[in-house]
Motif scaffolding. Structure first.
Motif, mmCIF file in Angstrom:
data_model
loop_
_atom_site.group_PDB
_atom_site.id
_atom_site.type_symbol
_atom_site.label_atom_id
_atom_site.label_comp_id
_atom_site.label_asym_id
_atom_site.label_seq_id
_atom_site.Cartn_x
_atom_site.Cartn_y
_atom_site.Cartn_z
ATOM 1 N N ALA A 59 0.841 -1.209 0.000
ATOM 2 C CA ALA A 59 0.000 0.000 0.000
ATOM 3 C C ALA A 59 0.876 1.259 0.000
ATOM 4 C CB ALA A 59 -0.922 -0.001 1.210
ATOM 5 N N ALA A 60 1.936 1.269 0.817
ATOM 6 C CA ALA A 60 2.828 2.429 0.873
ATOM 7 C C ALA A 60 3.535 2.631 -0.463
ATOM 8 C CB ALA A 60 3.836 2.278 2.003
ATOM 9 N N LEU A 61 3.941 1.540 -1.112
ATOM 10 C CA LEU A 61 4.588 1.651 -2.417
ATOM 11 C C LEU A 61 3.623 2.207 -3.455
ATOM 12 C CD1 LEU A 61 6.840 1.264 -4.453
ATOM 13 C CD2 LEU A 61 6.205 -1.164 -4.600
ATOM 14 N N ALA A 62 2.397 1.716 -3.456
ATOM 15 C CA ALA A 62 1.407 2.211 -4.421
ATOM 16 C C ALA A 62 1.165 3.708 -4.227
ATOM 17 C CB ALA A 62 0.104 1.435 -4.276
ATOM 18 N N LEU A 63 1.064 4.122 -2.999
ATOM 19 C CA LEU A 63 0.850 5.538 -2.711
ATOM 20 C C LEU A 63 2.092 6.360 -3.064
ATOM 21 C CD1 LEU A 63 -1.171 7.567 -1.679
ATOM 22 C CD2 LEU A 63 -0.469 7.013 0.643
ATOM 23 N N ALA A 64 3.281 5.844 -2.776
ATOM 24 C CA ALA A 64 4.525 6.544 -3.115
ATOM 25 C C ALA A 64 4.647 6.712 -4.631
ATOM 26 C CB ALA A 64 5.720 5.772 -2.568
ATOM 27 N N TRP A 65 4.278 5.682 -5.373
ATOM 28 C CA TRP A 65 4.286 5.742 -6.840
ATOM 29 C C TRP A 65 3.377 6.870 -7.307
ATOM 30 C CZ3 TRP A 65 0.619 2.175 -9.868
ATOM 31 C CH2 TRP A 65 0.777 2.336 -11.241
ATOM 32 N N SER A 74 -2.405 15.633 -6.512
ATOM 33 C CA SER A 74 -2.458 15.257 -5.097
ATOM 34 C C SER A 74 -2.984 13.831 -4.982
ATOM 35 C CB SER A 74 -3.345 16.213 -4.293
ATOM 36 O OG SER A 74 -4.700 15.994 -4.580
ATOM 37 N N ALA A 75 -2.530 13.158 -3.944
ATOM 38 C CA ALA A 75 -2.963 11.786 -3.696
ATOM 39 C C ALA A 75 -4.057 11.818 -2.640
ATOM 40 C CB ALA A 75 -1.789 10.949 -3.214
ATOM 41 N N ILE A 76 -5.172 11.225 -2.953
ATOM 42 C CA ILE A 76 -6.289 11.165 -2.015
ATOM 43 C C ILE A 76 -6.278 9.780 -1.382
ATOM 44 C CG2 ILE A 76 -8.787 11.280 -1.748
ATOM 45 C CD1 ILE A 76 -8.771 13.120 -4.248
ATOM 46 N N VAL A 77 -6.211 9.748 -0.062
ATOM 47 C CA VAL A 77 -6.154 8.467 0.638
ATOM 48 C C VAL A 77 -7.409 8.278 1.474
ATOM 49 C CG1 VAL A 77 -3.639 8.457 0.705
ATOM 50 C CG2 VAL A 77 -4.901 9.434 2.604
ATOM 51 N N GLY A 78 -7.688 7.038 1.745
ATOM 52 C CA GLY A 78 -8.807 6.710 2.604
ATOM 53 C C GLY A 78 -8.367 5.618 3.557
ATOM 54 N N ALA A 79 -8.970 5.582 4.702
ATOM 55 C CA ALA A 79 -8.601 4.563 5.678
ATOM 56 C C ALA A 79 -9.798 4.254 6.564
ATOM 57 C CB ALA A 79 -7.439 5.050 6.528
ATOM 58 N N THR A 80 -9.853 3.005 6.997
ATOM 59 C CA THR A 80 -10.891 2.616 7.957
ATOM 60 C C THR A 80 -10.274 2.262 9.305
ATOM 61 O OG1 THR A 80 -10.779 0.353 7.123
ATOM 62 C CG2 THR A 80 -12.500 1.767 6.200
ATOM 63 N N LYS A 81 -8.943 2.241 9.350
ATOM 64 C CA LYS A 81 -8.233 1.913 10.588
ATOM 65 C C LYS A 81 -7.066 2.885 10.778
ATOM 66 C CE LYS A 81 -9.092 -2.935 9.672
ATOM 67 N NZ LYS A 81 -8.522 -4.092 9.034
ATOM 68 N N VAL A 82 -6.714 3.138 12.023
ATOM 69 C CA VAL A 82 -5.578 4.001 12.337
ATOM 70 C C VAL A 82 -4.303 3.433 11.719
ATOM 71 C CG1 VAL A 82 -4.149 4.947 14.199
ATOM 72 C CG2 VAL A 82 -6.633 4.929 14.428
ATOM 73 N N SER A 95 8.555 7.264 -1.094
ATOM 74 C CA SER A 95 8.644 8.035 -2.341
ATOM 75 C C SER A 95 10.046 8.609 -2.535
ATOM 76 C CB SER A 95 7.592 9.142 -2.389
ATOM 77 O OG SER A 95 7.917 10.189 -1.498
ATOM 78 N N LYS A 96 10.732 8.907 -1.446
ATOM 79 C CA LYS A 96 12.097 9.439 -1.539
ATOM 80 C C LYS A 96 13.092 8.355 -1.935
ATOM 81 C CE LYS A 96 11.081 13.176 1.598
ATOM 82 N NZ LYS A 96 11.267 13.758 2.910
ATOM 83 N N LYS A 97 12.744 7.084 -1.713
ATOM 84 C CA LYS A 97 13.614 5.968 -2.081
ATOM 85 C C LYS A 97 13.406 5.523 -3.530
ATOM 86 C CE LYS A 97 12.634 2.883 1.279
ATOM 87 N NZ LYS A 97 12.777 1.749 2.212
ATOM 88 N N LEU A 98 12.285 5.900 -4.119
ATOM 89 C CA LEU A 98 11.990 5.443 -5.479
ATOM 90 C C LEU A 98 12.898 6.124 -6.495
ATOM 91 C CD1 LEU A 98 8.084 5.316 -5.643
ATOM 92 C CD2 LEU A 98 9.682 3.429 -5.356
#
Length: 130
Positions: A59-65, A74-82, A95-98
């Motif tokens: 999930a973090a990689l997909a968002l970083a991409w 802008s990236a819009i995120v959603g979450a159902t859990k903390v 994203s800084k590592k990509l």
């Protein structure tokens, strides 16, 4: 949800997609039809392997991409859990590592690079930004 790793093996019976119906379901159902399921899962698993190499969640990689894309404002995120929010925040570091090599590998997997052919504000052709 699709790129988070949750659907790499099967569609979980308790997931939203499992009970999805109506017009919004057609794209998802097409990806997981008998005809396309193996290819879809192979792509998702390839992203998962890349996430392991980068020591982050899929999930973090997909968002970083998404964050690294010059075609995304802008990236819009959603979450159902903390825990999902916490994981989403790690995408900034990921994203800084990509590198361009990583981005090219993801493009090779998904083949989603858009072709921008026109600057509609100035009515002039534009080169691809990626």
């Amino acid at each position: 949800g699709l790129l988070t790793g949750k659907y790499n093996e099967e569609v979980p019976s308790d997931s939203r997609f499992a009970s999805l119906d109506g017009p919004g379901a057609s794209g998802f159902k097409k990806l997981f039809s008998e005809e396309n399921k193996a290819e879809t899962q192979a792509k998702l698993k390839a992203l998962g392997e890349m996430a392991k190499e980068l020591e982050c969640s899929q999930a973090a990689l997909a968002l970083a991409w998404n964050i690294k894309s010059p075609n995304v404002t802008s990236a819009i995120v959603g979450a159902t859990k903390v825990s999902q929010i916490e994981d989403n925040l790690t995408a900034i570091a990921v994203s800084k590592k990509l590198t361009q090599e990583h981005l090219d590998k993801i493009e090779e997997i998904f083949k989603t690079r858009p072709e921008q052919i026109m600057d509609w504000r100035n009515w002039r052709p534009l080169p691809n930004r990626r």
